[in-house]
Motif scaffolding. Structure first.
Motif, PDB file in Angstrom:
ATOM      1  N   PRO A  79      68.997  -8.228  11.446  1.00 42.65           N
ATOM      2  CA  PRO A  79      67.788  -7.589  11.997  1.00 42.65           C
ATOM      3  C   PRO A  79      66.972  -6.854  10.947  1.00 42.65           C
ATOM      4  CG  PRO A  79      69.683  -7.166  13.402  1.00 42.65           C
ATOM      5  CD  PRO A  79      70.217  -7.793  12.140  1.00 42.65           C
ATOM      6  N   ASN A  80      67.598  -6.481   9.835  1.00 39.34           N
ATOM      7  CA  ASN A  80      66.886  -5.768   8.778  1.00 39.34           C
ATOM      8  C   ASN A  80      66.132  -6.694   7.836  1.00 39.34           C
ATOM      9  OD1 ASN A  80      67.819  -3.216   9.647  1.00 39.34           O
ATOM     10  ND2 ASN A  80      69.779  -3.553   8.587  1.00 39.34           N
ATOM     11  N   THR A  81      66.340  -7.985   7.971  1.00 34.40           N
ATOM     12  CA  THR A  81      65.669  -8.939   7.098  1.00 34.40           C
ATOM     13  C   THR A  81      64.215  -9.133   7.529  1.00 34.40           C
ATOM     14  OG1 THR A  81      67.730 -10.132   6.692  1.00 34.40           O
ATOM     15  CG2 THR A  81      65.685 -11.326   6.266  1.00 34.40           C
ATOM     16  N   VAL A  82      63.341  -9.238   6.539  1.00 34.17           N
ATOM     17  CA  VAL A  82      61.958  -9.623   6.806  1.00 34.17           C
ATOM     18  C   VAL A  82      61.903 -11.148   6.764  1.00 34.17           C
ATOM     19  CG1 VAL A  82      59.575  -9.567   6.001  1.00 34.17           C
ATOM     20  CG2 VAL A  82      60.997  -7.509   5.866  1.00 34.17           C
ATOM     21  N   VAL A  83      61.540 -11.760   7.875  1.00 35.56           N
ATOM     22  CA  VAL A  83      61.500 -13.215   7.951  1.00 35.56           C
ATOM     23  C   VAL A  83      60.046 -13.674   7.937  1.00 35.56           C
ATOM     24  CG1 VAL A  83      62.107 -15.257   9.288  1.00 35.56           C
ATOM     25  CG2 VAL A  83      63.637 -13.272   9.277  1.00 35.56           C
ATOM     26  N   VAL A  84      59.728 -14.537   6.994  1.00 37.20           N
ATOM     27  CA  VAL A  84      58.411 -15.169   6.962  1.00 37.20           C
ATOM     28  C   VAL A  84      58.527 -16.501   7.693  1.00 37.20           C
ATOM     29  CG1 VAL A  84      56.603 -16.149   5.507  1.00 37.20           C
ATOM     30  CG2 VAL A  84      57.754 -14.035   4.810  1.00 37.20           C
ATOM     31  N   ASP A  85      57.822 -16.602   8.800  1.00 34.12           N
ATOM     32  CA  ASP A  85      57.847 -17.814   9.616  1.00 34.12           C
ATOM     33  C   ASP A  85      56.770 -18.775   9.112  1.00 34.12           C
ATOM     34  OD1 ASP A  85      57.623 -19.742  11.667  1.00 34.12           O
ATOM     35  OD2 ASP A  85      56.347 -18.386  12.847  1.00 34.12           O
ATOM     36  N   ALA A  86      57.207 -19.823   8.428  1.00 32.59           N
ATOM     37  CA  ALA A  86      56.291 -20.858   7.934  1.00 32.59           C
ATOM     38  C   ALA A  86      56.787 -22.226   8.375  1.00 32.59           C
ATOM     39  CB  ALA A  86      56.178 -20.781   6.410  1.00 32.59           C
ATOM     40  N   LEU A  87      57.254 -22.297   9.599  1.00 32.28           N
ATOM     41  CA  LEU A  87      57.821 -23.552  10.102  1.00 32.28           C
ATOM     42  C   LEU A  87      56.734 -24.535  10.526  1.00 32.28           C
ATOM     43  CD1 LEU A  87      60.767 -22.022  12.167  1.00 32.28           C
ATOM     44  CD2 LEU A  87      60.954 -23.368  10.064  1.00 32.28           C
ATOM     45  N   PHE A  88      55.812 -24.078  11.396  1.00 31.10           N
ATOM     46  CA  PHE A  88      54.755 -24.951  11.887  1.00 31.10           C
ATOM     47  C   PHE A  88      53.467 -24.150  12.025  1.00 31.10           C
ATOM     48  CE2 PHE A  88      58.702 -26.818  13.375  1.00 31.10           C
ATOM     49  CZ  PHE A  88      58.552 -28.154  13.000  1.00 31.10           C
ATOM     50  N   VAL A  97      59.751 -10.347  11.964  1.00 32.72           N
ATOM     51  CA  VAL A  97      59.161 -11.656  11.690  1.00 32.72           C
ATOM     52  C   VAL A  97      57.662 -11.524  11.435  1.00 32.72           C
ATOM     53  CG1 VAL A  97      58.766 -13.993  12.561  1.00 32.72           C
ATOM     54  CG2 VAL A  97      60.899 -12.786  13.109  1.00 32.72           C
ATOM     55  N   VAL A  98      57.208 -12.162  10.371  1.00 35.43           N
ATOM     56  CA  VAL A  98      55.780 -12.268  10.058  1.00 35.43           C
ATOM     57  C   VAL A  98      55.441 -13.750  10.014  1.00 35.43           C
ATOM     58  CG1 VAL A  98      53.928 -11.702   8.461  1.00 35.43           C
ATOM     59  CG2 VAL A  98      55.901 -10.155   8.681  1.00 35.43           C
ATOM     60  N   SER A  99      54.578 -14.198  10.890  1.00 38.66           N
ATOM     61  CA  SER A  99      54.207 -15.609  10.959  1.00 38.66           C
ATOM     62  C   SER A  99      52.962 -15.879  10.128  1.00 38.66           C
ATOM     63  CB  SER A  99      53.942 -16.037  12.409  1.00 38.66           C
ATOM     64  OG  SER A  99      55.134 -16.059  13.159  1.00 38.66           O
ATOM     65  N   ILE A 100      52.981 -17.000   9.444  1.00 45.46           N
ATOM     66  CA  ILE A 100      51.812 -17.437   8.675  1.00 45.46           C
ATOM     67  C   ILE A 100      50.914 -18.283   9.571  1.00 45.46           C
ATOM     68  CG2 ILE A 100      51.027 -18.843   6.742  1.00 45.46           C
ATOM     69  CD1 ILE A 100      53.458 -18.061   5.183  1.00 45.46           C
ATOM     70  N   ASP A 101      49.688 -17.864   9.726  1.00 46.07           N
ATOM     71  CA  ASP A 101      48.626 -18.552  10.465  1.00 46.07           C
ATOM     72  C   ASP A 101      48.802 -18.437  11.981  1.00 46.07           C
ATOM     73  OD1 ASP A 101      46.160 -19.620  10.173  1.00 46.07           O
ATOM     74  OD2 ASP A 101      46.825 -21.679   9.841  1.00 46.07           O
ATOM     75  N   VAL A 102      49.843 -19.039  12.548  1.00 38.88           N
ATOM     76  CA  VAL A 102      50.184 -18.842  13.967  1.00 38.88           C
ATOM     77  C   VAL A 102      51.704 -18.831  14.078  1.00 38.88           C
ATOM     78  CG1 VAL A 102      48.096 -19.918  14.909  1.00 38.88           C
ATOM     79  CG2 VAL A 102      50.114 -21.315  14.460  1.00 38.88           C
TER      80      VAL A 102
END
Length: 505
Positions: A118-127, A153-158
């Motif tokens: 839970p402490n990890t910053v996740v960059v969501d660049a899947l789709f 979680v931080v998502s890129i674009d959407v």
């Protein structure tokens, strides 16, 4: 600011590449740099931050790979997880080859996804925005695994799995992001209530897309921000007088709801109207005279509710609805108003409920009338919406059919115009979810509609923006939980001043 479809956004990318003579990989690098610059401001020091970048096989994954490399270069503890795929986009391949050898990269197999702290910053660049069908198989399983981890979680674009400009299938797998960071322009999906649990808080970072393309591309949806409204509210002339800014009439209040009339009147005055008359049931006369001394008061013959329509010739705009209740006598007043008014109208609250209960009255709406329903009130005027996109279709169709301006209130309140344009307001905050906020908007819009210097469109856009901006200014003093509707009128003048055209050569 225009709101573009996903297809138009891809065309903007292509136009930028063509005009600047750069490669698509170079534009991707520009986007990744803008994303990482935004992210670094919000991250803890590099040595203390673990970042997991999850990359799909397309260009959104390519953005993630480029961002991973840049974060690694800044000293962050970065790992890359790859979604298994048979094929990858060309720019994905370019950025995969650019990753330094020491950066940990692993293909995440569905048989055993690694645990995510839970402490990890996740960059969501899947789709990204190119998605045309719900996620399934390994991709859907990975999204469910990520959501269960409750990481930051931080998502890129959407958010991965979310359609950019189409309704989301019920039950489909979508990343639940804390932040979503888009490029250059926001997507429609980010503005809709049904997507809030996935989008989180959204931001847009500039990446220098073609100004020529953005200026020329046709659009039917816009963000109403300070840039869009610049120059639309003229400064007041030295020899202006109270007649210059119009005489407005408010029809408001009933027994137990005189406060709505007070709020609307205060907002109308703070909105800059030259003269204000308020027609209230007799029970409200003393209240209005003592709380809003700047306004003239017309007491109705009836003590409890409105039964008479005043002579309308003196008025430059008429607002009706706050607190009026739904008595048959009041419905008759509304019908007479619709049949006889020559001045612009603003209708809200129980005026809308009366229209919904007597839909034949809708055909009497004068052109350019302003209606300000919240979603339930709008449903009474039309039909229940299947989803947010359907509601926007109903909104656009209603405004076109009745040649009116309709403000669908909520976060990013949406204005529909008679020519089918949609404008999403960018000001305001959750503190406005309190009784009386709509009454304040009615009064403000009535004031601006009485100002003959403003077109109907400019009056509504300025009023919407200033209404929300007043709340944004107010919360610095009150806090979000402590704001009440009566606070808003005091900040309207400051909000309008920010939009006023400066006196310059």
């Amino acid at each position: 600011m225009k709101l573009l479809t996903a297809a138009q956004t891809r065309e903007a990318d292509a136009a930028t590449i063509r005009e600047e003579g750069i490669s698509s990989a170079e534009l991707m690098e520009r986007a990744a740099f803008a994303f990482v610059t935004w992210l670094q401001v919000r991250l803890s020091p590099a040595a203390d931050t673990q970042v997991l970048v999850l990359c799909g096989p397309g260009n959104n994954g390519g953005d993630g790979l480029a961002a991973a490399r840049l974060l690694h270069q800044q000293g962050y503890l970065v790992q890359v997880g790859l979604l298994p795929a048979d094929r990858h986009s060309a720019d994905w391949e370019v950025n995969r080859a650019r990753l330094p050898a020491e950066l940990p990269v692993a293909e995440w197999q569905p048989e055993h996804f690694p645990a995510i702290s839970p402490n990890t910053v996740v960059v969501d660049a899947l789709f990204g925005t190119g998605l045309s069908r719900p996620l399934e198989g390994t991709a859907a399983a990975l999204v469910q695994h990520l959501n269960a981890a409750q990481a930051r979680v931080v998502s890129i674009d959407v958010p991965s799995g979310l359609f950019a400009d189409a309704p989301q299938p019920v039950g489909s797998a979508v990343v639940k992001a804390r932040y979503t960071v888009g490029f250059e322009l926001p997507k429609l999906a980010l503005l809709l209530p049904q997507n809030a649990e996935f989008v989180g808080r959204w931001h847009v970072v500039p990446i220098g897309l073609s100004p020529r393309y953005l200026a020329d591309v046709p659009a039917s949806m816009y963000l109403a921000d300070a840039a869009l409204l610049a120059g639309r509210l003229p400064a007041r002339a030295t020899f202006a007088h109270k007649g210059t800014f119009g005489h407005a009439l408010l029809l408001a209040g009933s027994r137990g709801k005189v406060g709505a009339a007070v709020l609307a009147a205060q907002a109308c005055l703070r909105g800059g109207v030259g003269l204000l008359t308020v027609s209230v049931p007799a029970v409200g006369y003393a209240v209005l005279q003592s709380t809003v001394p700047e306004a003239m008061c017309l007491p109705d013959d009836c003590k409890t509710h409105l039964t008479n329509l005043p002579e309308l010739r003196p008025y430059a705009a008429v607002g009706m609805g706050p607190g009026i209740d739904q008595a048959d006598d009041t419905r008759a007043v509304l019908e007479e108003l619709l049949c006889t008014a020559k001045a612009p109208l603003v209708l809200d609250a129980d005026a809308l409920n009366l229209l919904g209960a007597n839909r034949s009255l809708l055909d009497l709406l004068p052109p350019s009338t302003i209606l300000t329903p919240h979603p339930k009130e709008f449903e009474r005027l039309t039909e229940p919406a299947q989803h947010d996109y359907h509601r926007l279709e109903l909104l656009r169709g209603f405004a076109r059919h009745y040649r009116c301006y309709v403000v669908l209130k909520g976060a990013y309140s949406c204005l529909a115009t008679p020519d089918g344009q949609l404008y999403f307001n960018t000001t305001g905050n959750p503190s406005m979810a309190t009784g009386g906020s709509g009454d304040v908007l009615t009064g403000l819009l009535t004031a601006l509609r009485a100002d003959k210097r403003l077109s109907a469109l400019d009056a509504v856009l300025i009023g919407l923006y200033a209404h929300g901006r007043a709340a944004d200014i107010a919360v610095a003093d009150t806090g979000q939980a402590g704001l009440v509707a009566g606070d808003l009128p005091r900040y309207i003048g400051q909000a309008l001043q920010e939009l006023t055209t400066p006196d310059s050569l």
